[in-house]
Design an enzyme around this catalytic site. Structure first.
Site, mmCIF file in Angstrom:
data_model
loop_
_atom_site.group_PDB
_atom_site.id
_atom_site.type_symbol
_atom_site.label_atom_id
_atom_site.label_comp_id
_atom_site.label_asym_id
_atom_site.label_seq_id
_atom_site.Cartn_x
_atom_site.Cartn_y
_atom_site.Cartn_z
ATOM 1 N N LYS A 1 5.890 30.152 71.438
ATOM 2 C CA LYS A 1 6.467 30.253 72.330
ATOM 3 C C LYS A 1 4.929 30.581 73.581
ATOM 4 O O LYS A 1 3.831 30.765 72.826
ATOM 5 C CB LYS A 1 6.804 31.965 72.761
ATOM 6 C CG LYS A 1 7.351 32.857 73.947
ATOM 7 C CD LYS A 1 9.290 32.158 74.530
ATOM 8 C CE LYS A 1 9.587 32.366 76.114
ATOM 9 N NZ LYS A 1 11.037 31.929 75.974
ATOM 10 N N GLY B 1 24.035 33.290 89.093
ATOM 11 C CA GLY B 1 22.957 32.500 89.940
ATOM 12 C C GLY B 1 23.208 31.530 88.866
ATOM 13 O O GLY B 1 24.416 31.165 88.924
ATOM 14 N N VAL C 1 23.633 29.671 86.101
ATOM 15 C CA VAL C 1 24.349 29.941 84.510
ATOM 16 C C VAL C 1 26.079 30.445 85.080
ATOM 17 O O VAL C 1 27.214 29.906 84.719
ATOM 18 C CB VAL C 1 24.125 31.038 83.724
ATOM 19 C CG1 VAL C 1 25.251 30.576 81.941
ATOM 20 C CG2 VAL C 1 22.603 29.879 83.521
ATOM 21 N N GLY D 1 26.651 38.503 87.052
ATOM 22 C CA GLY D 1 25.599 37.117 88.128
ATOM 23 C C GLY D 1 26.376 35.996 88.816
ATOM 24 O O GLY D 1 27.169 35.565 87.214
#
Ligand code: NAD
Length: 366
Positions: A79, A181, A183, A179
């Site tokens: 990362k 959004g 996805v 949610g």
């Protein structure tokens, strides 16, 4: 001190990237490359302290090792973080300077988008290194991963219904989706296509209205989502929503959604198990996004991506087997699956080069 931390979490390499002229302060953490080069997104965030940034990159890179291993990818975990405010501190020079550091690692780290970073930032990184995924489709990139993540979540859901109820009839059950959004909305669409009863909530009113009018969902309040009588609670917004306050309120017998880090802590994971709720481990369920970008390495192909999403079904099945075999909660079983795979493949001592990134699909040129 730092080496003690690296020792505890098992990181291979941490690179501090500094370029005064570009205003770059970044850290790249490579956690584990036994399975292949470390792939993980780049996050840009105004961390309060450098220690916070280091902490975040160490935690996130380790998470990527587990996620990529369970996903069955020939890819390790890494990362990157840039210390800065994405609203005010972005520049071409900043991202190109970061790209030079990525390139200097010779493919041990492959970067991608994460919080605070968009595809245009990645274009600058891509000018300095080919070890980038999630670039524009014209360069052989894979585009928005969200529909794949939603489709992969459906695969995880089917495996979880099967484990809990012995059938996979999505339309027979009811869902509380938090949610809507990128996805969440796609997930609601797929649920609707299968005739499911869906409760939805989102901070954005327009998204709720869309889910109601287009997909026949029932709108509930932001806090009410924890109380609805649904068979499945599906977190598709922020992390940590399964916690001491919300868990006693949940009526659902399954938790399965796309959000990252759904469990507030390990103790909550144990409590979920005690309450007889089947938790579909988040990073196994939502691996569609990383599976999709990983295909850019060998040359992106949409059909191959869809086929790969379906392996999520089997990965979840394997996790539930381990959970039963070792009598451990499912969130621990997911970690064990990752550790067993890394150990088994690590023992093979494959000759170097097979898993090196090739980026065959790329039409490089700016
Ligand atoms: P997004 O930003 O497009 O959508 C998140 C939605 O959640 C927004 O509409 C927002 O208004 C809503 N929201 C925020 N707080 C809320 C709350 N308290 N209650 C209800 N709604 C709330 O993000 P996304 O790309 O759809 O990702 C959703 C989750 O899935 C995130 O946790 C993300 O890390 C995870 N995830 C996404 C992908 C992907 O491919 N996009 C892959 C893996 C994991």
């Amino acid at each position: 001190m730092i080496f003690d931390t690296l020792d505890t979490f098992g990181h291979e390499q941490v690179v501090f990237c500094h370029n005064k002229d570009a205003g770059l302060k970044a850290i790249i953490a490579i956690h584990n490359t036994v399975l292949g080069p470390g792939l993980g997104g780049l996050r840009m965030y105004p961390y309060k302290t450098e220690a916070d940034a280091l902490d975040d990159v160490l935690r996130l890179s380790r998470g990527m090792t587990y996620k990529n291993a369970v996903a069955g990818l020939n890819i390790g975990g890494a990362k990157g973080v840039i210390i800065g405010d994405p609203e005010t501190d972005k520049s071409e020079a900043l991202f190109r300077a970061f790209g030079k550091f990525v390139d200097s690692l010779g493919g041990r780290y492959i970067t991608a988008e994460d919080v605070g970073i968009d595809v245009n930032d990645m274009e600058y990184v891509y000018r300095e290194t080919e070890f980038v995924t999630g670039v524009h489709q014209v360069h052989g990139g894979s585009g928005d991963p969200s529909p794949f993540t939603a489709y992969g979540t459906m695969q995880g859901l089917m495996a979880t219904l099967n484990k809990k109820y012995g059938d996979e009839e999505i339309g027979k059950y009811s869902y509380a989706v938090q949610g809507l959004g990128h996805v969440g909305m796609e997930f609601v669409k797929l649920l609707r296509e299968r005739g499911a009863k869906i409760f939805v909530t989102d901070k954005a009113k327009a998204l709720v209205e869309k889910a109601v009018s287009e997909y026949g969902a029932e709108a509930v309040g932001l806090d009410e989502i924890y109380d609805v009588a649904a068979d499945v609670y599906s977190p598709c917004a922020m992390g940590g929503t399964v916690n001491e306050k919300t868990l006693p309120r949940l009526k659902a017998k399954i938790i399965c959604g796309a959000a990252n880090n759904q469990l507030a802590n390990d103790a909550i994971g144990d409590e979920v198990e005690k309450r007889g709720i089947l938790y579909a481990p988040d990073y196994a369920v939502n691996a569609g996004g990383v599976m999709n970008v990983s295909l850019e390495i060998d040359g992106y192909n949409r059909e191959r991506a869809m086929r790969m999403m379906r392996t999520i079904y089997h990965n979840l099945g394997r996790i539930y087997e381990i959970s039963e075999r070792d009598r451990i909660p499912t969130y621990r079983a997911a970690d064990r699956l990752a550790e067993e795979r890394i150990a088994a493949i690590g023992k093979l001592k494959l000759p170097m080069g097979r898993s090196a990134p090739r980026f065959l699909g790329r039409m490089r040129g700016h």
